[in-house]
Design an enzyme around this catalytic site. Sequence first.
Site, short mmCIF file in Angstrom:
data_model
loop_
_atom_site.label_atom_id
_atom_site.label_comp_id
_atom_site.label_asym_id
_atom_site.label_seq_id
_atom_site.Cartn_x
_atom_site.Cartn_y
_atom_site.Cartn_z
N LYS A 71 0.85 -1.29 -0.07
CA LYS A 71 -0.15 0.01 0.10
C LYS A 71 1.00 1.33 0.06
CE LYS A 71 -4.16 -1.86 0.21
NZ LYS A 71 -5.46 -1.37 -0.41
N ASP A 106 -8.88 -0.62 6.19
CA ASP A 106 -8.75 -2.02 7.02
C ASP A 106 -7.25 -1.82 7.83
OD1 ASP A 106 -10.89 -3.44 6.75
OD2 ASP A 106 -10.67 -3.61 4.58
#
Length: 410
Positions: free
Chosen positions: A76, A121
């Site tokens: 990410k 998340d």
Amino acid sequence: MLITNTRATRETYPNDLRSIMSVDNAEQSRKWLSTWGGIYPGSTPLYALDGLATALGVGQILVKDESVRSELGSFKALGAPIALVRLILRLWPNDGLDPQALLSGAYKTKFSDFTVISATDGNHGKGLAAAAQSAGCRCVIVLHANVSAEREAAIAAYGADIVRIQGNYDESVEEAARLARENAWHVVSDTSYDGYEEIPRDVMQGYGTIAAEIVEGSARSKSPVTHVFLQGGVGGLAAGIVSYFWETYGTRRPTAIIVEPEQADCLFQSALSGVAAKATGSVDSVMAGLACGETSPLAWRFLVSSVDYFMTVKDEDAVQAMQVLAKGNESDLPIVSGESGAAGLAGLIQLMRDPKLARQAGLDHSSTVLLISTEGATAPAVYEQLVGESGLGVLARQKEFLDRRASHYA
């Protein structure tokens, strides 16, 4: 459970998709990221696990280890920073901003009143918080009830303001959108929805760095990749990878298999219906990064024609795969792979246990399988509980393995 996607094609990469995501734009993103202090220089490792390949009955297993991409511990780190940069360039088109200087903090005073927000998340929020801190803007992160306190603390460490809700991931996405409307903030999300596609596209384009490195690394391996297992989630990672492979290899692209938790099966359901769909289960999964209830419609535009199989795995399958990677063997080094990071291996193990499913997917002793370990021990306490050893302990054994190999070839 495995299904064949009858809509998959072996045609060349379509121009309408290339206009959205392309190798050229991925390379531009890669260049911009190359000088950002939030990621480490160079490519992440592409390991060959020959012992595991023999044990499972395939020709070769290659594992791309994204846990060492940056101190963030996951892939990410590639998506959110690029999305933030491209957003700012669109909002200030006439200011002559340099993308690389932006991530280096050269314009911090200019963006001190600029706020971005996202639901997460865990890993996407951490990536956005780190990029915002570098650029000098404010970051607000919305967390749902199942995000651990450990992951919250990791995000807050990058200066993000945290908002907690009691619902699930999809409800946190809605809350982030509501807060953005009320406060004139800007959502930087990795999932698309009606009227919101530019930023998710930019996030996915950032993941092209992974694909570019794989293309370079696999060119030096003993055989070309035949199969790639990709984590599900909303579909962003998979779309970023398969689009790059599709444009690069055309009709010779690898067979793509998407793996997701059986209780968060939105992509599996999309494959059944042919349109971006919702999950049928509770969504709550130990694979926190894949616990998503709705497919990204933009990602689905790429996946519907480029992914050959969709499958689901149980939480215990992912935990077993984490343990297999952590253990290593005489010929394979130990690898720290988190709950979502090991999902691809969980899918491969499941298929190779069933000869009928392996044949359906075209997996045999001639196959070269690519796995992407998307995260390391991003929640260290959870990792140690599931694996029975700390991530640091596994890394220490990995170093011993590499030192032994280096001395052997010295």
